[in-house]
Design a protein around this motif. Structure first.
Motif, short mmCIF file in Angstrom:
data_model
loop_
_atom_site.label_atom_id
_atom_site.label_comp_id
_atom_site.label_asym_id
_atom_site.label_seq_id
_atom_site.Cartn_x
_atom_site.Cartn_y
_atom_site.Cartn_z
N ARG A 160 30.68 -5.23 0.95
CA ARG A 160 29.97 -5.41 -0.32
C ARG A 160 29.80 -4.07 -1.05
O ARG A 160 30.01 -4.00 -2.25
N GLU A 169 24.00 -17.31 1.81
CA GLU A 169 25.31 -17.37 1.16
C GLU A 169 26.47 -17.50 2.14
O GLU A 169 27.63 -17.54 1.73
N LEU A 215 27.34 -15.23 4.40
CA LEU A 215 27.95 -13.94 4.73
C LEU A 215 27.55 -13.48 6.12
O LEU A 215 28.20 -12.60 6.69
N VAL A 230 31.78 -11.48 -3.18
CA VAL A 230 31.08 -12.31 -2.20
C VAL A 230 32.01 -13.39 -1.66
O VAL A 230 32.03 -13.66 -0.46
N ARG A 255 32.84 -13.87 2.26
CA ARG A 255 32.61 -15.16 2.93
C ARG A 255 33.89 -15.64 3.61
O ARG A 255 33.88 -16.08 4.75
N TYR A 299 22.18 -12.89 2.31
CA TYR A 299 23.47 -12.88 3.00
C TYR A 299 23.61 -14.11 3.89
O TYR A 299 24.66 -14.75 3.93
#
Length: 158
Positions: free
Chosen positions: A64, A33, A35, A70, A74, A30
């Motif tokens: 999620r 990425e 997140l 995703v 984000r 996470y």
């Protein structure tokens, strides 16, 4: 950013994992990425999650788990805290996800009804000493299914 050395309630990644059920690897992913942003590290170099960061982890988890892509998670995360115009996009993303959840719930309720009807028919067959896979028993299952569901549903053989 918060100086986690001054944050007595900050917890490590393992405790976050235990509290949320998210694996340590997933928490790291996470972060990688984008997140989770702003995860601080203590003097020992280990990740430290403040109570506010833990709330963000739970938000990402909910988004999620309910199927938000995703890329949209984000976008949601990076849409704030400023400027105010970005708050509108966050609201749009949440409204879209809320609608998707409502649709998922409706589908799940319909699927549960089908499964329960099949369960009732199989229980009736077993109680009558019939094999659930026997073609003759299947006729009985169809009859129970037809009684349980409206005509338009009864045409769908399971």
């Amino acid at each position: 950013m918060v100086d986690v050395t001054d944050e007595p309630d900050a917890i490590g990644i393992r405790e976050v994992s235990e509290r949320t059920g998210i694996s340590v690897d997933t928490l790291r992913w996470y972060e990688k990425e984008g997140l989770l942003v702003g995860v601080e590290r203590g003097p020992d170099g280990r990740r430290r999650y403040t109570p506010m960061m833990l709330r963000w982890v739970r938000t990402v988890q909910a988004l999620r788990r309910t199927g938000m892509p995703v890329s949209e998670v984000r976008e949601f995360i990076h849409a704030g805290p400023e400027p105010m115009e970005k708050h509108e996009r966050r609201l749009e993303l949440l409204e879209k996800q809320s609608t998707a959840i409502d649709e998922q719930l409706a589908q799940l309720q319909e699927d549960r009804a089908v499964i329960r009807a099949k369960l009732v028919s199989y229980q009736a067959m077993v109680a009558s000493g019939l094999d659930c896979e026997d073609p003759e028993s299947d006729q009985m299952a169809d009859e129970v299914f037809a009684e349980r569901f409206p005509v338009e549903m009864a045409d769908h053989h399971l």
